[in-house]
Each structure stands twice: as C-alpha cells, then as structure tokens.
Design a protein around this motif. Sequence first.
Motif, PDB file in Angstrom:
ATOM      1  N   UNK A 107       0.816  -1.214   0.000  1.00 63.79           N
ATOM      2  CA  UNK A 107       0.000   0.000   0.000  1.00 63.79           C
ATOM      3  C   UNK A 107       0.851   1.265   0.000  1.00 63.79           C
ATOM      4  N   UNK A 108       2.017   1.208   0.644  1.00 62.75           N
ATOM      5  CA  UNK A 108       2.882   2.392   0.682  1.00 62.75           C
ATOM      6  C   UNK A 108       3.780   2.518  -0.542  1.00 62.75           C
ATOM      7  N   UNK A 109       3.673   1.564  -1.485  1.00 63.26           N
ATOM      8  CA  UNK A 109       4.436   1.634  -2.720  1.00 63.26           C
ATOM      9  C   UNK A 109       5.909   1.313  -2.571  1.00 63.26           C
ATOM     10  N   UNK A 110       6.306   0.732  -1.439  1.00 67.01           N
ATOM     11  CA  UNK A 110       7.730   0.498  -1.177  1.00 67.01           C
ATOM     12  C   UNK A 110       8.161  -0.950  -1.365  1.00 67.01           C
ATOM     13  N   UNK A 111       7.237  -1.898  -1.259  1.00 64.77           N
ATOM     14  CA  UNK A 111       7.605  -3.313  -1.301  1.00 64.77           C
ATOM     15  C   UNK A 111       6.998  -3.993  -2.521  1.00 64.77           C
ATOM     16  N   UNK A 112       7.868  -4.670  -3.290  1.00 62.05           N
ATOM     17  CA  UNK A 112       7.450  -5.385  -4.492  1.00 62.05           C
ATOM     18  C   UNK A 112       7.738  -6.869  -4.298  1.00 62.05           C
ATOM     19  N   UNK A 113       6.704  -7.676  -4.380  1.00 63.81           N
ATOM     20  CA  UNK A 113       6.850  -9.135  -4.267  1.00 63.81           C
ATOM     21  C   UNK A 113       6.649  -9.729  -5.661  1.00 63.81           C
ATOM     22  N   UNK A 114       7.650 -10.484  -6.134  1.00 72.90           N
ATOM     23  CA  UNK A 114       7.647 -10.958  -7.524  1.00 72.90           C
ATOM     24  C   UNK A 114       7.770 -12.481  -7.562  1.00 72.90           C
ATOM     25  N   UNK A 115       6.749 -13.189  -8.054  1.00 71.50           N
ATOM     26  CA  UNK A 115       6.836 -14.648  -8.210  1.00 71.50           C
ATOM     27  C   UNK A 115       7.652 -14.987  -9.448  1.00 71.50           C
ATOM     28  N   UNK A 116       8.453 -16.051  -9.361  1.00 72.54           N
ATOM     29  CA  UNK A 116       9.385 -16.389 -10.441  1.00 72.54           C
ATOM     30  C   UNK A 116       9.012 -17.687 -11.152  1.00 72.54           C
ATOM     31  N   UNK A 117       9.423 -17.754 -12.399  1.00 71.19           N
ATOM     32  CA  UNK A 117       9.202 -18.934 -13.228  1.00 71.19           C
ATOM     33  C   UNK A 117      10.092 -20.091 -12.762  1.00 71.19           C
ATOM     34  N   UNK A 118       9.553 -21.299 -12.798  1.00 69.34           N
ATOM     35  CA  UNK A 118      10.330 -22.485 -12.460  1.00 69.34           C
ATOM     36  C   UNK A 118      10.744 -23.218 -13.742  1.00 69.34           C
TER      37      UNK A 118
END
Length: 548
Positions: A107-118
């Motif tokens: 919500x604060x625009x600071x944390x990006x969580x990115x799922x990766x390809x296997x």
Amino acid sequence: MKKFSVYSKELRSLAKLGGLFSLCFILVVSCGRRPNANVTGQVSASNNSDRLSVGTTLKPRTLDPADAYELAASNILNSVGDRLYTYKLGTDQLVPELATALPKVSADGLTYVIPLRQGVLFHDGTPFNAETMVFSLERFIKNGGKPSNLLSDVVESVKASGPYEVTIKLKNPFAAFPAVLAFAGICPVSPKAYQIGEGKFTPTKFVGTGPYKLVEFTPTLIRLEPFDKYWGKKPANQGINLQVLTNSANLYNTFRTGTVDIAYQSLDPVQISSLQQNAKSGGWQVLEAKGNVISYMVLNTKQKPLDNVAVRQAIASLINRKLINERILRNQGEPAFSMIPNTFNVSIPVYQQVYGDGNIAKAKELLTKAGFSKENPLKLEIWYPIGSAVRQQVAALLREYALQELDGMVQIQPQAVESATFFANIRKGIYQSALVDWYPDFSDADNYIQPFLSCAKGSPTTGCQQGASQSQGSFYYSDRMNKLIQQQRSEQNPEKRKQIFAEIQKLMAQDVPLIPLWQSKDFAFAKPGLQGVKLDPIQQLPLWEISK
C-alpha cells in the motif's frame, strides 16, 4: 559511477555518438549454419543458411550486463538474456518474462513481491531460482558499473522470500519500477560464471537464460547460437552472425552486395534515402518505425537574459521543427512537441498547443515585451559537440532562420566544443543553451521528466543548486514541478498518473527550461525472403522472431 546524474546519462549519449556519429538524431534500433569468414573478419551470408547475418557499425564495449550501458550492448543483451519483465511486441505493455505475474505492491508503494518462473536453466546448466535472481540484482548494484544507479538509487534491499519469490524494498515509492526491471542489463546471470565485487566484470562472455547463447565475441564478429534448453519459444532461425563494420559506408555496401541479410545501425541519412528509393529495384525490405530518442535544446535559466521566462518562450516560439525535419533530417525524424515521445499515451503536444511551430509573430511579441529590438538584439549562443554533424547543421539553420525571419531581433551564435568538454560544462552553467540527445534507460514517461526537471536543492531565486536539472544544464527550479514529479512516481493508478503527467507537461511548456525539437525514427533494411522482420521502439529488432 555510483551516483546518478543527468551528466552521467549524457556521457552515455556521448559513448553512443561514437557509434552513431551523423545518425545521432534518428537511429535507435538491433539487428544465421555459420557463414564463411575471411581473414578480414567479413562474413558472407548464404542464401541457403538458416542463420541470419546482420551488419552493424555498433561495436559493444562489454557484454557484462552490470556494466553495459551502450546501445550496441543492449541490442545483444535483448537476445541472450531474459528479464523479470519485458514488453509485448509492438506495444508499451509490460508483461512477465522470468516473473510469472506483475509485482504485488504494498500500500505504501515500497515493497514489491515478484513470483518467479520455475524450470529455467542458465546457459551453463545452473538452475534459475530466487537466489540466483537476488545474486544478479545485488551484483548489478554492488559492482558499480555504468548503469548501477538504475537500481542503487531506488532499491533499499533485495531478498529471496521463497524458493521462487523475490521481495524488493524501495527507498521511496517509484511507480515506474517494473519498467526499470525490463532494462536490458537487469537480467539474471549464472553465479558460477560471475562474481560480486567492485569492478569485477567479464566483458567478453555472457551466461544468462535467454533464447540465444554467446559462442564468439571478437572485434568484428559476434556469434549467437540458439539455446537448446531454453524454457520459452525457440528462435525462428538457427543463430545470428553479427558482423561489426568499421563505418556506415561499409555497412551500406555490404548490404547492397548481399553479404549480410540485414543492415541495422548505423546508416547515415543519405544512405537511408538511397536504400528507400531503390528498395523496389533492389528487392529488399524497408523497415521504419517510431523511436524513443528525443533531441532537444536546453536553456540555462540562471544566465541572463534566459532568466527571463518571456525570452525562453520567444525562443520556443521561433523554433521551426518542420523546417529542421525537412532540411536536416530528410524527414527521417519527427517533430517533437513534448519531452515525452508520442509513443507514450501520456504524451501531449504542449509546445505546439502553446507556441505553434515557427510562430514568428509570437516570438517578436515576446521579444519586444522583454525589451529586445533590431537595435538591441537578443544574442543567443547555441553549443553542441564537435562530433555531431546534425547538431552543427541544426544550429546553423536556426541562425539563418532567425536572421531571415526576425528582422535582426535575434542573433544566434553556434558554438562547437570537444564532446567531453561539452558534457562537463553543461552542468557547470557555462552555456546559455545547448543541443542534446536523450536515450532512455527504461520505457516509462518518468525517464523523460525526472532526469530533466527535478531538483534536490535550490530555490526560485537561486535556481537548482543540486539535482537533475542542474546536471542537465537548465538549473530549473520549481516547487510545483518537484511535487508533481513525486506524485507521479508514487501514483500506482495509471489514469491518475496520466493526469499528473499532463500537468507536468503544461508546466514545462509554461516555464520552458527545455525545448523538444525532434524524436527519432528507426530504420533497418532486410533481404527479401526474410519473415518476421519488424522494428519495435522498445525491443529494437527482435532477432528471435526472424526466419528465412
């Protein structure tokens, strides 16, 4: 270079000018059984070969993605490396590549969580996972290469939050961050082949995850082979021979004689016109597309008389882009009325709306208001680097145009200087005005705004004392502009962000620290029989799509 500055970015343009020379204003676009190579390094293309032979004059300084900042390298890195995100061909739509979805943003625009390809492998057989992605991102930041500021200025931390999940925390909100992650050099590399450490680069090899692997890198020939264990769609050809030629004349002749399948970067305007005119009789394909390079004039808002906004507005009024495009660019560019190219949907032709194009009546009115006349003319120095024939011609054209149209009210004085001195002096405030090109780092409108108009330290009276606009040479300071830039960087809603960009462009046209002149067009020429040849403003020439 660890700390970002527009000056450092302009040095990047300088490096590119060495390869582009007289084409610095228009060309920003990249290029199969191995043909025979002779002793001079020339490669002969075979009509029966499934490999592509591509001619270019751009010689990569390095293929280490943590240090590669030039156009020549990005062309190759787009083919041998993957990124977390890329663009759907022919659009500015970001799509996952090694990520499996767009980032989850806090919500604060600071944390990006990115799922990766296997199931992805590096060219040396090493499995790709979150740890290898973290390694690559940290190496990009810590090795201190030329593009390192793209991440070091904005990233607080990177960690593997799961076997196939990466979490990135930013120092400040930055809505364009996913576009940064699509930069050609921010691609994962094998930890077995690279090291983390200041200056620890491997310029002549590349071990990534892309559809091609690098098998040869010499000053005259770069060979790419399809990676047989590539996770995605396999290339449509059996490999690439990238032939590096010494000059545009050699490139032109090599293509005309059929030695290469594709001529791509960098032909001069006369050669481009010739190939266009003779395409039907020669039987070759002509590719033309909008580009994302902006050429502009920077105005020093601290130097008299350019500290008077009416004078800056008068200069904006007298600029005749149509004339420049026809006489200098041979219609191989496109008039630009915003610093944001019209390839972005947020671009508005604000300078055309406010000033028209070559509006002499308005220029005279504003000059008279500012106290100038035939007896008391405005004397304007326009500086440019000696190596740029195009900017030399533009400065000369503006001088003659002002003499003919403004009845002696403006005296333009073109001034040439050695390139390194040119870029060093811009940030010192030595020049009244200068002609400059901008090659984007990443495909987001922010990259045409923040590096030019933001200021970290200054005031309306002192101008910018520290920050991007000081480094760029305009010394522009505006509290309102700083706030708008921060707002668009923090805003995650595309429509709201578009509205903020509209305000930014209107304010820029009102204050006139910069005057956009033209944006590039991209050109390539290909033999008949090649299929899937297309130019893309962002991904240049997608080699993996081309077949014979």
